[in-house]
Design an enzyme around this catalytic site. Structure first.
Site, PDB file in Angstrom:
ATOM      1  N   ASP A  33     -80.847  -0.663 -49.060  1.00 45.24           N
ATOM      2  CA  ASP A  33     -80.143   0.415 -48.363  1.00 45.24           C
ATOM      3  C   ASP A  33     -79.875   0.036 -46.902  1.00 45.24           C
ATOM      4  O   ASP A  33     -80.642  -0.724 -46.299  1.00 45.24           O
ATOM      5  CB  ASP A  33     -80.997   1.692 -48.428  1.00 45.24           C
ATOM      6  CG  ASP A  33     -80.188   2.938 -48.089  1.00 45.24           C
ATOM      7  OD1 ASP A  33     -78.946   2.849 -48.020  1.00 45.24           O
ATOM      8  OD2 ASP A  33     -80.805   3.998 -47.889  1.00 45.24           O
ATOM      9  N   HIS A  50     -71.959  -4.979 -46.480  1.00 45.89           N
ATOM     10  CA  HIS A  50     -72.217  -5.339 -47.880  1.00 45.89           C
ATOM     11  C   HIS A  50     -72.213  -6.862 -48.051  1.00 45.89           C
ATOM     12  O   HIS A  50     -73.019  -7.418 -48.790  1.00 45.89           O
ATOM     13  CB  HIS A  50     -71.162  -4.698 -48.794  1.00 45.89           C
ATOM     14  CG  HIS A  50     -71.237  -3.199 -48.820  1.00 45.89           C
ATOM     15  ND1 HIS A  50     -72.415  -2.504 -48.935  1.00 45.89           N
ATOM     16  CD2 HIS A  50     -70.267  -2.253 -48.726  1.00 45.89           C
ATOM     17  CE1 HIS A  50     -72.171  -1.198 -48.933  1.00 45.89           C
ATOM     18  NE2 HIS A  50     -70.877  -1.020 -48.792  1.00 45.89           N
ATOM     19  N   GLU A  80     -74.032   7.147 -59.055  1.00 42.69           N
ATOM     20  CA  GLU A  80     -73.468   8.074 -58.062  1.00 42.69           C
ATOM     21  C   GLU A  80     -72.542   7.351 -57.073  1.00 42.69           C
ATOM     22  O   GLU A  80     -71.777   8.004 -56.352  1.00 42.69           O
ATOM     23  CB  GLU A  80     -74.599   8.766 -57.283  1.00 42.69           C
ATOM     24  CG  GLU A  80     -75.399   9.779 -58.113  1.00 42.69           C
ATOM     25  CD  GLU A  80     -76.366   9.154 -59.116  1.00 42.69           C
ATOM     26  OE1 GLU A  80     -76.844   8.022 -58.863  1.00 42.69           O
ATOM     27  OE2 GLU A  80     -76.627   9.772 -60.165  1.00 42.69           O
ATOM     28  N   LEU A 144     -87.906 -16.791 -62.779  1.00 40.72           N
ATOM     29  CA  LEU A 144     -87.836 -15.402 -62.322  1.00 40.72           C
ATOM     30  C   LEU A 144     -86.790 -14.611 -63.128  1.00 40.72           C
ATOM     31  O   LEU A 144     -85.725 -15.136 -63.442  1.00 40.72           O
ATOM     32  CB  LEU A 144     -87.465 -15.376 -60.838  1.00 40.72           C
ATOM     33  CG  LEU A 144     -87.342 -14.009 -60.171  1.00 40.72           C
ATOM     34  CD1 LEU A 144     -87.976 -14.057 -58.785  1.00 40.72           C
ATOM     35  CD2 LEU A 144     -85.896 -13.568 -60.036  1.00 40.72           C
TER      36      LEU A 144
END
Ligand code: FPP
Length: 259
Positions: A33, A50, A80, A144
């Site tokens: 965030d 971003h 959302e 991973l």
């Protein structure tokens, strides 16, 4: 290891995979965030935040693999997020495309297995195929596991799982009384992935925002005040050190000494 003094000492030293004094969490989930705020603070367009967020993601995955973390789940696009302006959605999807195009080969070379969680059926075909390509190419890797939550919402995931069980009950293949938490867990999008030990959220916000609500039942939540583009290996190590200062009880009692 849950000794506060030694974990504080360890927090000041670089973490080492397999280090005796510092058990590494098996699964770290991250809410990335603050990209927009990072950009706004610099007078840059949100897309730049971003873009820098993708760089932070690259660094974090590399650091997590180095540290011996087995699973990293990232919240890359929520159910959302479609309510954002069309231009930002286009930018985010463009970054995802570029990420798959540019980074998938590297991830594969690094033995990373990519898994996708979230609703796929209502995605554009090209995005669906791209996500499938990432999973297919890396399916047999045993390093991973990078779980990418895309078009993901936890309530939607739980409802999907409940719906599958409801169909089984309606078809007479499952007794309603046989529905247990374990059975529902098996219907989740990545049921073979263990629950996160720790969920990290950047930007200082302190909520889960519909991320892994079922799987987070016993996860430690670590909220860090920096924005996602500034996250890096040392921020990951600090978050893991914070996780180590917590005492995980899973609903039981703290081990007591004496009477
Ligand atoms: C939150 O910042 C972040 C997102 C909505 C998406 C995270 C996406 C990336 C890091 C890049 C794309 C991912 C991949 C896998 C290519 P925000 O926009 O909510 O920031 P704000 O709250 O400060 O506005």
């Amino acid at each position: 290891m849950s000794n506060a003094a030694s974990s504080t000492e360890a927090a000041n030293e670089p973490l080492q995979a397999g280090s005796d004094s510092f058990a590494i969490p098996r699964h770290v989930a991250i809410i990335m965030d603050g990209n927009g705020r990072w950009a706004a603070a610099r007078g840059l367009p949100r897309v730049e935040g971003h873009r820098r967020g993708v760089e932070a993601l690259r660094k974090t995955v590399r650091a997590a693999a180095d540290l011996g973390i087995s699973y990293v789940t990232i919240f890359s696009f929520s159910s959302e997020n479609w309510t954002r302006p069309a231009s930002e959605i286009k930018d985010l999807l463009g970054l995802l495309r570029r990420f798959v195009r540019n980074d998938l080969a590297d991830l594969h070379k690094s033995n990373v297995r990519v898994r996708i969680i979230g609703e796929r059926d209502d995605l554009d075909r090209d995005i669906r195929l791209m996500l499938e390509e990432a999973e297919d190419l890396t399916r047999n890797n045993d390093g991973l596991t990078l779980v990418v939550a895309f078009n993901y919402g936890a309530r939607q995931e739980i409802a999907r799982a409940a719906r599958r069980l409801a169909y089984e009950v309606a078809a007479g293949r499952l007794a309603a009384d046989a529905v247990t938490p374990e059975l529902l867990t098996r219907q989740l999008d990545a049921s073979d992935v263990p629950d996160p030990d720790v969920i990290i959220r950047t930007s200082g916000e302190q909520r889960l925002s519909n991320f892994l609500l079922w799987q987070a039942a016993y996860s430690e939540l670590v909220f860090v005040p920096i924005n996602w583009p500034d996250f890096d290996r040392s921020a990951l190590e600090a978050a893991i050190a914070e996780y180590h200062r917590r005492e995980r009880r899973f609903g039981g009692l703290i081990a007591q000494t004496g009477s």
